[in-house]
Design a protein around this motif. Sequence first.
Motif, PDB file in Angstrom:
ATOM      1  N   GLU A 107       0.868  -1.166   0.000  1.00 24.54           N
ATOM      2  CA  GLU A 107       0.000   0.000   0.000  1.00 24.54           C
ATOM      3  C   GLU A 107       0.910   1.222   0.000  1.00 24.54           C
ATOM      4  OE1 GLU A 107      -4.009  -1.437   2.374  1.00 24.54           O
ATOM      5  OE2 GLU A 107      -2.635  -0.054   3.354  1.00 24.54           O
ATOM      6  N   GLY A 108       0.741   2.088  -0.974  1.00 21.81           N
ATOM      7  CA  GLY A 108       1.575   3.286  -1.049  1.00 21.81           C
ATOM      8  C   GLY A 108       0.892   4.473  -0.396  1.00 21.81           C
ATOM      9  N   TYR A 109       1.635   5.223   0.414  1.00 21.21           N
ATOM     10  CA  TYR A 109       1.056   6.446   0.980  1.00 21.21           C
ATOM     11  C   TYR A 109       1.881   7.662   0.589  1.00 21.21           C
ATOM     12  CZ  TYR A 109       4.354   6.373   5.019  1.00 21.21           C
ATOM     13  OH  TYR A 109       5.471   6.372   5.836  1.00 21.21           O
ATOM     14  N   SER A 110       1.244   8.820   0.659  1.00 21.76           N
ATOM     15  CA  SER A 110       1.845  10.116   0.310  1.00 21.76           C
ATOM     16  C   SER A 110       2.312  10.178  -1.148  1.00 21.76           C
ATOM     17  CB  SER A 110       2.999  10.453   1.261  1.00 21.76           C
ATOM     18  OG  SER A 110       2.539  10.592   2.582  1.00 21.76           O
ATOM     19  N   GLY A 111       1.640   9.434  -2.017  1.00 17.39           N
ATOM     20  CA  GLY A 111       2.023   9.418  -3.419  1.00 17.39           C
ATOM     21  C   GLY A 111       1.867  10.752  -4.116  1.00 17.39           C
ATOM     22  N   LEU A 112       0.845  11.513  -3.738  1.00 17.88           N
ATOM     23  CA  LEU A 112       0.648  12.842  -4.325  1.00 17.88           C
ATOM     24  C   LEU A 112       1.467  13.891  -3.575  1.00 17.88           C
ATOM     25  CD1 LEU A 112      -3.215  12.762  -5.014  1.00 17.88           C
ATOM     26  CD2 LEU A 112      -1.324  12.257  -6.593  1.00 17.88           C
ATOM     27  N   LYS A 113       1.497  13.771  -2.267  1.00 17.97           N
ATOM     28  CA  LYS A 113       2.232  14.737  -1.441  1.00 17.97           C
ATOM     29  C   LYS A 113       3.711  14.776  -1.812  1.00 17.97           C
ATOM     30  CE  LYS A 113       3.319  15.593   3.460  1.00 17.97           C
ATOM     31  NZ  LYS A 113       4.721  15.148   3.520  1.00 17.97           N
ATOM     32  N   ASN A 114       4.274  13.622  -2.158  1.00 11.59           N
ATOM     33  CA  ASN A 114       5.711  13.540  -2.444  1.00 11.59           C
ATOM     34  C   ASN A 114       6.033  13.650  -3.935  1.00 11.59           C
ATOM     35  OD1 ASN A 114       6.329  13.215   0.270  1.00 11.59           O
ATOM     36  ND2 ASN A 114       6.193  10.991   0.181  1.00 11.59           N
ATOM     37  N   THR A 115       5.096  14.200  -4.699  1.00 12.42           N
ATOM     38  CA  THR A 115       5.294  14.319  -6.145  1.00 12.42           C
ATOM     39  C   THR A 115       5.105  15.763  -6.587  1.00 12.42           C
ATOM     40  OG1 THR A 115       4.510  12.066  -6.513  1.00 12.42           O
ATOM     41  CG2 THR A 115       4.457  13.543  -8.398  1.00 12.42           C
ATOM     42  N   ASP A 116       5.961  16.227  -7.476  1.00  8.28           N
ATOM     43  CA  ASP A 116       5.795  17.545  -8.093  1.00  8.28           C
ATOM     44  C   ASP A 116       4.791  17.387  -9.234  1.00  8.28           C
ATOM     45  OD1 ASP A 116       5.883  20.002  -9.270  1.00  8.28           O
ATOM     46  OD2 ASP A 116       7.991  19.880  -9.899  1.00  8.28           O
ATOM     47  N   LEU A 117       3.553  17.759  -8.967  1.00 10.31           N
ATOM     48  CA  LEU A 117       2.498  17.571  -9.959  1.00 10.31           C
ATOM     49  C   LEU A 117       2.598  18.564 -11.119  1.00 10.31           C
ATOM     50  CD1 LEU A 117      -0.501  16.864  -7.549  1.00 10.31           C
ATOM     51  CD2 LEU A 117       0.819  15.196  -8.872  1.00 10.31           C
ATOM     52  N   ARG A 118       3.559  19.485 -11.020  1.00 10.88           N
ATOM     53  CA  ARG A 118       3.776  20.424 -12.132  1.00 10.88           C
ATOM     54  C   ARG A 118       4.893  19.956 -13.056  1.00 10.88           C
ATOM     55  NH1 ARG A 118       4.945  25.238  -8.138  1.00 10.88           N
ATOM     56  NH2 ARG A 118       6.166  23.482  -7.361  1.00 10.88           N
ATOM     57  N   HIS A 119       5.453  18.785 -12.768  1.00 14.43           N
ATOM     58  CA  HIS A 119       6.538  18.278 -13.606  1.00 14.43           C
ATOM     59  C   HIS A 119       6.028  18.117 -15.038  1.00 14.43           C
ATOM     60  CE1 HIS A 119       9.704  15.762 -15.211  1.00 14.43           C
ATOM     61  NE2 HIS A 119      10.416  15.977 -14.116  1.00 14.43           N
ATOM     62  N   PRO A 120       6.817  18.559 -16.022  1.00 15.26           N
ATOM     63  CA  PRO A 120       6.347  18.514 -17.413  1.00 15.26           C
ATOM     64  C   PRO A 120       6.012  17.112 -17.925  1.00 15.26           C
ATOM     65  CG  PRO A 120       8.652  19.230 -17.278  1.00 15.26           C
ATOM     66  CD  PRO A 120       8.094  19.276 -15.905  1.00 15.26           C
ATOM     67  N   VAL A 121       6.672  16.083 -17.410  1.00 15.81           N
ATOM     68  CA  VAL A 121       6.312  14.719 -17.818  1.00 15.81           C
ATOM     69  C   VAL A 121       4.873  14.417 -17.414  1.00 15.81           C
ATOM     70  CG1 VAL A 121       6.714  12.268 -17.357  1.00 15.81           C
ATOM     71  CG2 VAL A 121       8.647  13.764 -17.870  1.00 15.81           C
ATOM     72  N   LEU A 122       4.520  14.778 -16.173  1.00 19.88           N
ATOM     73  CA  LEU A 122       3.170  14.501 -15.683  1.00 19.88           C
ATOM     74  C   LEU A 122       2.135  15.392 -16.355  1.00 19.88           C
ATOM     75  CD1 LEU A 122       3.923  14.054 -11.878  1.00 19.88           C
ATOM     76  CD2 LEU A 122       3.575  12.271 -13.593  1.00 19.88           C
ATOM     77  N   THR A 123       2.448  16.665 -16.497  1.00 21.46           N
ATOM     78  CA  THR A 123       1.470  17.565 -17.125  1.00 21.46           C
ATOM     79  C   THR A 123       1.271  17.199 -18.593  1.00 21.46           C
ATOM     80  OG1 THR A 123       3.210  19.208 -17.575  1.00 21.46           O
ATOM     81  CG2 THR A 123       1.958  19.453 -15.516  1.00 21.46           C
ATOM     82  N   GLY A 124       2.337  16.756 -19.249  1.00 21.98           N
ATOM     83  CA  GLY A 124       2.218  16.345 -20.647  1.00 21.98           C
ATOM     84  C   GLY A 124       1.336  15.124 -20.818  1.00 21.98           C
ATOM     85  N   ILE A 125       1.559  14.119 -19.969  1.00 23.89           N
ATOM     86  CA  ILE A 125       0.734  12.904 -20.023  1.00 23.89           C
ATOM     87  C   ILE A 125      -0.719  13.251 -19.690  1.00 23.89           C
ATOM     88  CG2 ILE A 125       0.304  10.664 -18.936  1.00 23.89           C
ATOM     89  CD1 ILE A 125       3.369  10.461 -18.531  1.00 23.89           C
ATOM     90  N   ALA A 126      -0.902  14.092 -18.670  1.00 20.95           N
ATOM     91  CA  ALA A 126      -2.251  14.483 -18.270  1.00 20.95           C
ATOM     92  C   ALA A 126      -2.981  15.189 -19.410  1.00 20.95           C
ATOM     93  CB  ALA A 126      -2.188  15.388 -17.041  1.00 20.95           C
ATOM     94  N   GLU A 127      -2.275  16.061 -20.099  1.00 24.43           N
ATOM     95  CA  GLU A 127      -2.895  16.798 -21.208  1.00 24.43           C
ATOM     96  C   GLU A 127      -3.313  15.849 -22.331  1.00 24.43           C
ATOM     97  OE1 GLU A 127      -1.849  20.524 -24.221  1.00 24.43           O
ATOM     98  OE2 GLU A 127      -0.630  20.177 -22.419  1.00 24.43           O
ATOM     99  N   ARG A 128      -2.453  14.874 -22.629  1.00 22.89           N
ATOM    100  CA  ARG A 128      -2.778  13.929 -23.704  1.00 22.89           C
ATOM    101  C   ARG A 128      -4.011  13.088 -23.369  1.00 22.89           C
ATOM    102  NH1 ARG A 128       2.763  13.221 -23.740  1.00 22.89           N
ATOM    103  NH2 ARG A 128       2.675  11.136 -22.812  1.00 22.89           N
ATOM    104  N   HIS A 129      -4.180  12.792 -22.083  1.00 23.08           N
ATOM    105  CA  HIS A 129      -5.306  11.949 -21.674  1.00 23.08           C
ATOM    106  C   HIS A 129      -6.513  12.767 -21.194  1.00 23.08           C
ATOM    107  CE1 HIS A 129      -3.359   7.967 -21.873  1.00 23.08           C
ATOM    108  NE2 HIS A 129      -2.252   8.591 -21.496  1.00 23.08           N
ATOM    109  N   ALA A 130      -6.381  14.093 -21.180  1.00 24.61           N
ATOM    110  CA  ALA A 130      -7.455  14.979 -20.717  1.00 24.61           C
ATOM    111  C   ALA A 130      -7.862  14.682 -19.271  1.00 24.61           C
ATOM    112  CB  ALA A 130      -8.665  14.897 -21.640  1.00 24.61           C
TER     113      ALA A 130
END
Length: 261
Positions: free
Chosen positions: A184-207
């Motif tokens: 069980e993973g905890y703090s997965g969002l807290k410990n992540t830079d959600l503005r990282h371009p890899v994540l924002t790019g993937i998010a944009e492609r998947h809407a």
Amino acid sequence: MPCMTWTTKLPGDIALPLIGFGTWQLRGDTAYESVRAALEVGYRHVDTATLYQNESQVGRAVKDSGVDREQIFITTKLRPQDARHARRTLEASLRQLDTDYVDLWLIHWPTGRDELVSTWQELVSAKDAGLVRTVGVSNYSPAQIDLLTKATGQQPAVNQIPWSPGQHDPALLDQHRRRGVVVEGYSGLKNTDLRHPVLTGIAERHAVTPAQVVLRWHLQHDIVILPRSSRRERITANLDLEHLTLAAEDITAIDTLTRPS
């Protein structure tokens, strides 16, 4: 299949929902309202702990939700400093939660070495007494898990540990898998830079949002997630992962997010 029904099997044919609602730092009315909202939108797994001081609010939310108790998987955790009166602590948790049993009881983090085995034996005893359906640990190493298993013949069903793209450790995950221990993973969002371009790019492609990308990444690695929020729209979005599937190249990009190229 809706996300709320995605499960993994624990020993004893116990179904553990892969998406749980975390309650760390949620107190008082905020804890109550957040858990009520989570149950209303479809969560069926709620994670609390003695340390969080919100078990009574969690229990009241479960009661008031109208959802059958048997349909909700409740986890609570034992603080190491309570190890010498573990059963009494569990009984207090059950009173606070207003339930006859919890589905999963974890040792919140390792005790001193001299108490590792005796504390684990207290959890196994509580399981044998029917006060908990199954037992596990949190923040333990594979070596510590092996020590408990060797000493008692009873292996922890779960290890709840910090996990995020930046902490992704395939070898550690494999060590748990080979032992049959669910991560069980905890703090997965807290410990992540959600503005990282890899994540924002993937998010944009998947809407979708970067947070949804990170949560879905956990699920595609078969890691249980425990997102927490006090905002209903985020509580809802964190569960809304059914129609998102990351491509293999997305997973690889996230796996290597913080590693030197």
